[in-house]
Design an enzyme around this catalytic site. Structure first.
Site, PDB file in Angstrom:
ATOM      1  N   LYS A   1      -3.517  -8.630   2.858  1.00  0.00           N
ATOM      2  CA  LYS A   1      -3.328  -9.784   1.967  1.00  0.00           C
ATOM      3  C   LYS A   1      -4.156 -10.982   2.403  1.00  0.00           C
ATOM      4  CE  LYS A   1      -1.371  -9.861  -0.973  1.00  0.00           C
ATOM      5  NZ  LYS A   1      -2.121  -9.501  -2.200  1.00  0.00           N
TER       6      LYS A   1
ATOM      7  N   ASP B   1      -3.747  -2.830   4.114  1.00  0.00           N
ATOM      8  CA  ASP B   1      -4.026  -2.044   2.914  1.00  0.00           C
ATOM      9  C   ASP B   1      -5.061  -0.966   3.169  1.00  0.00           C
ATOM     10  OD1 ASP B   1      -2.911  -4.752   1.893  1.00  0.00           O
ATOM     11  OD2 ASP B   1      -2.670  -3.335   0.247  1.00  0.00           O
TER      12      ASP B   1
ATOM     13  N   ALA C   1       0.802  -1.223   0.000  1.00  0.00           N
ATOM     14  CA  ALA C   1       0.000   0.000   0.000  1.00  0.00           C
ATOM     15  C   ALA C   1       0.845   1.289   0.000  1.00  0.00           C
ATOM     16  CB  ALA C   1      -0.979  -0.036   1.178  1.00  0.00           C
TER      17      ALA C   1
END
Lengths: 336, 336
Positions: free
Chosen positions: A238, A227, A57
């Protein structure tokens, strides 16, 4: 980010600006080859983000900031460039944050290169602070587990989840890291293992589904990246992160998420509102160019999952370690 | 086991005896090629078990039974042959069970081929009964998840975890199967997907670490196989099983283990006493001949994990569905 370039140790970033070009390590070639590619306009950068030349990110955010910088230098339509860059991937908050940040800076008349470099420098400085804030959690002889790559490659330099490990290691503590390989793209095996090896930190790669086995044997601490983190403390990371969090809770293992404030999206009340990217099934069923599944097989490939806040011990940020119920406190700040 | 052999549909077993030879599908070549290999003595069979030409606890047992049969036909030392076969792999109970069973039969003067065929037939018949006992758990429109391959390939024919799915499908119910790929050897992606595809049952392959994601979205039932089940209801199965069981419990998803009585080892009080095989690290870091990890990387590769009994809803056996606290009841039976 220590790399071995033709036998010489160098310390470089995952991406940087040089002359009128953005330079990025093509992370798809790691760990076997350190290949640096040049990007001259924002559409090339958007493609590189989509194709995962750059991933993680904060690194995606920095790449997008440099993409906006290139758009400004090339006299491209900035609003159009912002749209193209934001469409590259859907889940990471940093992408939107970085593009909007650059739009504001550029409309204020700031120098594009200066603004984008400042954005990247800020990420690196925040990662350093995240490392310092998180390092005390890693004790002498400790066994730490991480997932995917939330290292220097994912954050321009230093890392988020790996930052406390780097700092603890610099402080002279010895510990061991379990690196889950992170199917389907194997960022743990390819990238995190490579970063730890370059630092000299002892680690072992394990299949994702061996995480529970080692947690049950004894893991002292889990640190992952994120993220996007929502107002209630849910977060996307993830695929596979949620599983580790559930098992950690069942076994009373502290579970931390390391992320800069730019990853928090207080506009979303809960993780259910985070858009989850579905990637192509070839990522699952074709490995290194070999089709593994039977002909005609179907595969599903969600790139991220959402972990509910009740599984999070704390968020390690540049502003300190926050409990999930403290996330709303950072409202009003835009992370500057 | 339906296979497509040069365009013709055939129904064969994973292994069978023909003339003076054991024939086995080399499961390492699936799903792309149905290659049948011949074995003429027990040492070749032991090597095939070790190298995973044949895998899955009941199939390993049957292969070992035929290995003892070959030893008898070749006038080899039967006790030595038993030792060689038992040393091939450490975790599956069926291996020891089958060898001891054949020793008894052969010392009773029974015909070797007849005894080994009877052993294999008994497995297949039990699997059929397991399928009938478990099929009512699969409801119309249900979403079922499994791990690894506890199908026909693992059990001579029909399967354990896949048996209730085959029977429910024969009974005309429509349902969907999530197949976790099962790193490092990908038996889910290679073998279970292939079996389901041959049957026409709809499925999707997912990365192991996406299991939690889909369980959270909605899975109605999980069925896995087992390599050994101890007196208290703990069980060993393919690495990653424990993780699914913990997440299933957190989400209140029924979690069943399908296994014949020969997989129960009441001599062990708990799962902590089950020896867990550690396999080579190349299985993790080399995929399809390509080294993925950085040079010098370390990997750990436990082949199995142990799931404590509190995570098991029930054991689907040929004797009905047992709760973990009912496992001790089968004591005294040797599974005949």
């Amino acid at each position: 980010l220590k790399v071995d370039c033709n036998g010489a140790k160098r310390d470089i970033r995952a991406l940087w600006f040089s002359g009128r070009k953005l330079m990025m390590i093509d992370q798809r070639c790691l760990p076997h080859r350190v290949r640096v590619e040049e990007y001259r306009d924002h559409t090339e950068v958007a493609t590189a983000i989509r194709d995962m030349v750059v991933r993680g990110a904060p690194s995606i955010g920095a790449a997008a900031a440099y993409g906006m910088c290139l758009a400004a230098m090339n006299d491209s339509d900035l609003l159009m460039a912002a749209k193209v860059l934001k469409a590259a991937r859907p889940t990471a908050n940093d992408l939107f944050f970085a593009v909007d940040h650059m739009l504001t800076r550029l409309s204020d008349g700031e120098d594009p290169v200066k603004a984008a470099n400042a954005y990247a420098d800020t990420i690196v400085n925040r990662c350093r602070t995240i490392g310092e804030n998180g390092a005390p959690l890693i004790t002498e002889g400790g066994r730490v587990m991480t997932h995917c790559n939330a290292g220097a490659l994912a954050t321009v330099d230093i890392g988020t989840a790996l930052a406390p490990m780097r700092v603890a290691w610099e402080q002279g503590r010895k510990f061991f890291v379990y690196v889950s390989e992170t199917r389907p793209r194997l960022q743990g095996m390819r990238l995190t293992a490579w970063e730890l090896q370059n630092e000299g930190i002892p680690y072992a790669i394990i299949a994702d589904s061996a995480s529970g086995f080692y947690m049950r044997k004894g893991v002292d601490l889990i640190i992952v990246g994120a993220d996007r983190i929502t107002a209630n403390g849910d977060f996307a990371n993830k695929i596979g992160t949620y599983e580790k969090a559930v098992i950690a809770k069942a076994l009373d293992i502290p579970f931390y998420v390391a992320a800069p404030i730019s990853t928090f999206d207080l506009s979303l009340p809960t993780g259910d509102e985070i858009p989850i990217e579905n990637r192509g099934e070839e990522e699952v069923i074709v490995i290194e160019g070999h089709a593994i599944a039977p002909a005609g097989a179907t595969a599903f490939n969600p790139a991220f999952d959402v972990t509910p806040h009740e599984y999070v011990t704390g968020f390690i940020t540049e502003a300190g370690i926050l409990r999930p119920d403290e996330v709303r406190k950072i409202g009003g700040s835009d992370g500057e």
